[in-house]
Design a protein around this motif. Structure first.
Motif, PDB file in Angstrom:
ATOM      1  N   THR A  14     -28.988  22.901 -21.174  1.00 38.93           N
ATOM      2  CA  THR A  14     -27.756  22.952 -20.408  1.00 38.93           C
ATOM      3  C   THR A  14     -28.049  22.473 -18.995  1.00 38.93           C
ATOM      4  OG1 THR A  14     -28.160  25.254 -19.798  1.00 38.93           O
ATOM      5  CG2 THR A  14     -26.776  24.867 -21.738  1.00 38.93           C
ATOM      6  N   GLY A  15     -26.975  22.334 -18.203  1.00 38.38           N
ATOM      7  CA  GLY A  15     -27.143  21.994 -16.799  1.00 38.38           C
ATOM      8  C   GLY A  15     -27.386  20.521 -16.590  1.00 38.38           C
ATOM      9  N   ALA A  16     -27.881  20.207 -15.406  1.00 38.35           N
ATOM     10  CA  ALA A  16     -28.075  18.820 -15.004  1.00 38.35           C
ATOM     11  C   ALA A  16     -29.177  18.172 -15.842  1.00 38.35           C
ATOM     12  CB  ALA A  16     -28.444  18.760 -13.524  1.00 38.35           C
ATOM     13  N   PRO A  17     -29.057  16.869 -16.112  1.00 35.38           N
ATOM     14  CA  PRO A  17     -30.114  16.179 -16.865  1.00 35.38           C
ATOM     15  C   PRO A  17     -31.444  16.212 -16.126  1.00 35.38           C
ATOM     16  CG  PRO A  17     -28.108  14.848 -16.762  1.00 35.38           C
ATOM     17  CD  PRO A  17     -27.925  15.985 -15.810  1.00 35.38           C
ATOM     18  N   LEU A  18     -32.526  16.254 -16.887  1.00 35.73           N
ATOM     19  CA  LEU A  18     -33.855  16.113 -16.308  1.00 35.73           C
ATOM     20  C   LEU A  18     -34.129  14.644 -16.001  1.00 35.73           C
ATOM     21  CD1 LEU A  18     -36.634  17.375 -15.611  1.00 35.73           C
ATOM     22  CD2 LEU A  18     -37.291  16.963 -17.993  1.00 35.73           C
ATOM     23  N   LEU A  19     -33.805  13.783 -16.958  1.00 33.27           N
ATOM     24  CA  LEU A  19     -34.008  12.336 -16.807  1.00 33.27           C
ATOM     25  C   LEU A  19     -32.701  11.633 -17.134  1.00 33.27           C
ATOM     26  CD1 LEU A  19     -36.130   9.975 -16.440  1.00 33.27           C
ATOM     27  CD2 LEU A  19     -36.315   9.972 -18.921  1.00 33.27           C
ATOM     28  N   SER A  20     -32.341  10.652 -16.301  1.00 34.93           N
ATOM     29  CA  SER A  20     -31.111   9.891 -16.523  1.00 34.93           C
ATOM     30  C   SER A  20     -31.349   8.413 -16.271  1.00 34.93           C
ATOM     31  CB  SER A  20     -29.991  10.362 -15.586  1.00 34.93           C
ATOM     32  OG  SER A  20     -29.523  11.633 -15.934  1.00 34.93           O
ATOM     33  N   ALA A  21     -30.652   7.599 -17.045  1.00 38.65           N
ATOM     34  CA  ALA A  21     -30.532   6.168 -16.773  1.00 38.65           C
ATOM     35  C   ALA A  21     -29.065   5.875 -16.557  1.00 38.65           C
ATOM     36  CB  ALA A  21     -31.074   5.344 -17.939  1.00 38.65           C
ATOM     37  N   ASP A  46     -28.986  10.299 -20.935  1.00 36.83           N
ATOM     38  CA  ASP A  46     -29.445  11.540 -20.312  1.00 36.83           C
ATOM     39  C   ASP A  46     -30.356  12.297 -21.261  1.00 36.83           C
ATOM     40  OD1 ASP A  46     -27.867  11.135 -18.052  1.00 36.83           O
ATOM     41  OD2 ASP A  46     -26.181  12.288 -18.863  1.00 36.83           O
ATOM     42  N   ILE A  47     -31.358  12.963 -20.692  1.00 38.42           N
ATOM     43  CA  ILE A  47     -32.189  13.916 -21.433  1.00 38.42           C
ATOM     44  C   ILE A  47     -32.221  15.190 -20.602  1.00 38.42           C
ATOM     45  CG2 ILE A  47     -34.432  14.396 -22.464  1.00 38.42           C
ATOM     46  CD1 ILE A  47     -34.936  11.351 -22.417  1.00 38.42           C
ATOM     47  N   ARG A  48     -31.777  16.278 -21.197  1.00 39.38           N
ATOM     48  CA  ARG A  48     -31.678  17.541 -20.474  1.00 39.38           C
ATOM     49  C   ARG A  48     -32.940  18.389 -20.678  1.00 39.38           C
ATOM     50  NH1 ARG A  48     -26.626  17.812 -18.581  1.00 39.38           N
ATOM     51  NH2 ARG A  48     -25.029  16.566 -19.614  1.00 39.38           N
ATOM     52  N   PRO A  49     -33.176  19.354 -19.798  1.00 41.80           N
ATOM     53  CA  PRO A  49     -34.350  20.225 -19.960  1.00 41.80           C
ATOM     54  C   PRO A  49     -34.339  20.912 -21.325  1.00 41.80           C
ATOM     55  CG  PRO A  49     -33.369  20.532 -17.786  1.00 41.80           C
ATOM     56  CD  PRO A  49     -32.426  19.659 -18.560  1.00 41.80           C
ATOM     57  N   GLY A  50     -35.460  20.859 -22.016  1.00 44.71           N
ATOM     58  CA  GLY A  50     -35.601  21.488 -23.312  1.00 44.71           C
ATOM     59  C   GLY A  50     -34.935  20.762 -24.458  1.00 44.71           C
ATOM     60  N   SER A 215     -39.132  18.731 -22.805  1.00 41.44           N
ATOM     61  CA  SER A 215     -38.121  17.796 -23.272  1.00 41.44           C
ATOM     62  C   SER A 215     -38.844  16.617 -23.914  1.00 41.44           C
ATOM     63  CB  SER A 215     -37.274  17.295 -22.109  1.00 41.44           C
ATOM     64  OG  SER A 215     -36.669  18.359 -21.414  1.00 41.44           O
ATOM     65  N   ALA A 216     -38.120  15.849 -24.740  1.00 43.82           N
ATOM     66  CA  ALA A 216     -38.756  14.697 -25.381  1.00 43.82           C
ATOM     67  C   ALA A 216     -37.728  13.621 -25.688  1.00 43.82           C
ATOM     68  CB  ALA A 216     -39.475  15.109 -26.665  1.00 43.82           C
ATOM     69  N   LEU A 217     -38.152  12.381 -25.537  1.00 42.55           N
ATOM     70  CA  LEU A 217     -37.438  11.223 -26.056  1.00 42.55           C
ATOM     71  C   LEU A 217     -38.297  10.669 -27.180  1.00 42.55           C
ATOM     72  CD1 LEU A 217     -35.107   9.117 -25.828  1.00 42.55           C
ATOM     73  CD2 LEU A 217     -36.664   7.773 -24.406  1.00 42.55           C
ATOM     74  N   PRO A 318     -16.937  -3.604 -26.023  1.00 38.42           N
ATOM     75  CA  PRO A 318     -16.641  -2.174 -25.833  1.00 38.42           C
ATOM     76  C   PRO A 318     -17.338  -1.631 -24.597  1.00 38.42           C
ATOM     77  CG  PRO A 318     -17.217  -2.621 -28.121  1.00 38.42           C
ATOM     78  CD  PRO A 318     -17.535  -3.858 -27.342  1.00 38.42           C
ATOM     79  N   GLU A 319     -16.720  -0.650 -23.969  1.00 33.18           N
ATOM     80  CA  GLU A 319     -17.276  -0.084 -22.744  1.00 33.18           C
ATOM     81  C   GLU A 319     -18.597   0.617 -23.009  1.00 33.18           C
ATOM     82  OE1 GLU A 319     -15.115   4.157 -22.198  1.00 33.18           O
ATOM     83  OE2 GLU A 319     -13.777   2.421 -22.179  1.00 33.18           O
ATOM     84  N   VAL A 320     -19.421   0.710 -21.962  1.00 29.01           N
ATOM     85  CA  VAL A 320     -20.700   1.400 -22.057  1.00 29.01           C
ATOM     86  C   VAL A 320     -20.449   2.885 -22.266  1.00 29.01           C
ATOM     87  CG1 VAL A 320     -22.786   2.034 -20.780  1.00 29.01           C
ATOM     88  CG2 VAL A 320     -21.902  -0.305 -20.642  1.00 29.01           C
ATOM     89  N   LEU A 321     -21.216   3.490 -23.186  1.00 24.46           N
ATOM     90  CA  LEU A 321     -21.053   4.915 -23.474  1.00 24.46           C
ATOM     91  C   LEU A 321     -21.671   5.759 -22.380  1.00 24.46           C
ATOM     92  CD1 LEU A 321     -21.852   5.034 -27.295  1.00 24.46           C
ATOM     93  CD2 LEU A 321     -19.642   4.723 -26.172  1.00 24.46           C
ATOM     94  N   ALA A 322     -21.070   6.920 -22.145  1.00 25.05           N
ATOM     95  CA  ALA A 322     -21.626   7.862 -21.184  1.00 25.05           C
ATOM     96  C   ALA A 322     -22.989   8.350 -21.652  1.00 25.05           C
ATOM     97  CB  ALA A 322     -20.671   9.041 -20.994  1.00 25.05           C
ATOM     98  N   GLY A 323     -23.775   8.852 -20.699  1.00 24.10           N
ATOM     99  CA  GLY A 323     -25.143   9.209 -21.020  1.00 24.10           C
ATOM    100  C   GLY A 323     -25.295  10.371 -21.975  1.00 24.10           C
ATOM    101  N   SER A 324     -24.364  11.318 -21.947  1.00 27.70           N
ATOM    102  CA  SER A 324     -24.436  12.457 -22.847  1.00 27.70           C
ATOM    103  C   SER A 324     -23.022  12.957 -23.082  1.00 27.70           C
ATOM    104  CB  SER A 324     -25.314  13.564 -22.261  1.00 27.70           C
ATOM    105  OG  SER A 324     -24.788  14.012 -21.034  1.00 27.70           O
ATOM    106  N   GLY A 325     -22.899  14.070 -23.763  1.00 29.74           N
ATOM    107  CA  GLY A 325     -21.573  14.611 -24.030  1.00 29.74           C
ATOM    108  C   GLY A 325     -21.243  14.557 -25.500  1.00 29.74           C
TER     109      GLY A 325
END
Length: 339
Positions: A14-21, A46-50, A215-217, A318-325
């Motif tokens: 939850t909360g703010a992303p740890l890593l974002s592009a 976006d990649i969020r904590p955990g 966290s992991a990608l 098509p428009e660029v997708l949001a990072g998360s959600g």
């Protein structure tokens, strides 16, 4: 879908992303005056904590280039990478500090381990590069133990050729863990392993998330792997994220025709596989309109025409997708039919 011992728990990220592009573009010059290749072409992620995010797509779709950019190994042509709310600083000292917090796990342990180095030296290398001031032997032993190589002292003086494939991959993971990172970027982490060992490594990654809050990608071409490990999936095609959302939503009810085609070839998938015609287009010649339309089974079958979006498929990007959600698909047909 089949299950494995590595079934993800519900993410509490939850909360703010740890890593974002944000609006990330990476282009490479073409040879002999050819057009520039758009390897990454407007990506939000976006990649969020955990959280474990799987980045999925065919070979050549740009996922490894994107991952290398998130690691600071490739500087974007435009756009921004932020970590812990701060833009990534590419200055030498700042980038070195960043790479201590974000570690890479490569797919081929045989290629990433020096055959002349013992396991101890392989794991200790990162500590030495970063000038670790603590007890090196304790740190190496702790990392090996966390990676499932116990008792760790038994492996100190072994060489890579004396280990199994699964043990070598655990040594690579230990080399990343020894610096106590917050995020792992794992590029095809089980692709070179036997099927019997893959579940063990996936279970290890899940356990590390639970025990250490990592966290992991995870970069992979295998949607089945994504099902077994990820909280969220981002499907990439020709430099762009075309579908993203919670793993269960995307993989049980995919909206983008490309995601449906990738899922259809899994052994567990119902019905006949969808055969994609041809190879992905050259990234220096990205088609106009939806970049997938030249291979799209929905357009070829007339379904897009019946939905009244065929012209949009051929002419409107098509428009660029949001990072998360919530689950999203960059597809005119999916939006028109609310699939």
């Amino acid at each position: 879908m089949t299950t494995s011992p590595a079934v993800p728990e519900t993410s509490e990220a939850t909360g703010a992303p740890l890593l974002s592009a944000r609006d990330l573009h990476i282009t490479f010059p073409g040879r002999h005056g050819a057009a520039r290749a758009r390897a990454v072409d407007g990506v939000d992620l976006d990649i969020r904590p955990g959280e474990i995010v799987a980045l999925v797509g065919e070979s050549g779709c740009g996922k490894t280039t994107l991952a290398r950019s998130l690691l600071g190994l490739v500087r974007p042509t435009s756009g921004e990478v932020t970590f812990d709310g701060r833009p990534l600083d590419y200055a030498g000292r700042a980038l070195k500090a960043y790479r201590k917090r974000v570690q890479l796990v490569l797919q081929d342990p045989s290629g990433s381990l020096n055959p002349r180095h013992t396991v101890y030296d392989a794991v200790a290398e990162g500590l030495r590069i970063h000038g670790y001031g603590g007890n090196e032997q304790e740190a190496v032993a702790r990392a090996l133990s966390r990676a499932g190589l116990r008792p760790p002292e038994r492996f100190f003086l072994r060489y890579p050729h004396e280990l199994s494939g699964g043990q070598r991959q655990r040594v690579v993971i230990a080399g990343a863990l020894v610096l106590e990172p917050e995020l792992l970027v794992a590029d095809e982490p089980v692709a070179s392993l036997d099927a019997s060992v893959r579940g063990e490594i996936l279970a290890l990654l899940l356990r590390l998330r639970t025990e250490l809050g990592l966290s992991a990608l995870v970069v992979t071409h295998d949607l089945g792997l994504a099902w077994n490990i990820a909280d969220r999936v981002a499907v990439m095609y020709l430099g762009r994220i075309v579908e993203t959302g919670d793993v269960e939503r995307v993989l049980t009810a995919p909206r983008h025709p490309y995601t449906r085609a990738l899922l259809s070839v899994l052994p567990e998938a119902p019905g006949d596989p969808v055969v994609l015609t041809g190879e992905p287009p050259d990234p220096s010649r990205v088609p106009g309109g939806c970049r997938f339309h030249v291979r799209c089974q929905v357009l070829a079958s007339g379904e897009a025409e019946r939905a009244g979006v065929a012209d949009a498929c051929r002419g409107i990007d098509p428009e660029v997708l949001a990072g998360s959600g919530p689950a999203q698909a960059a597809c005119h047909w999916a939006r028109a039919t609310k699939t």
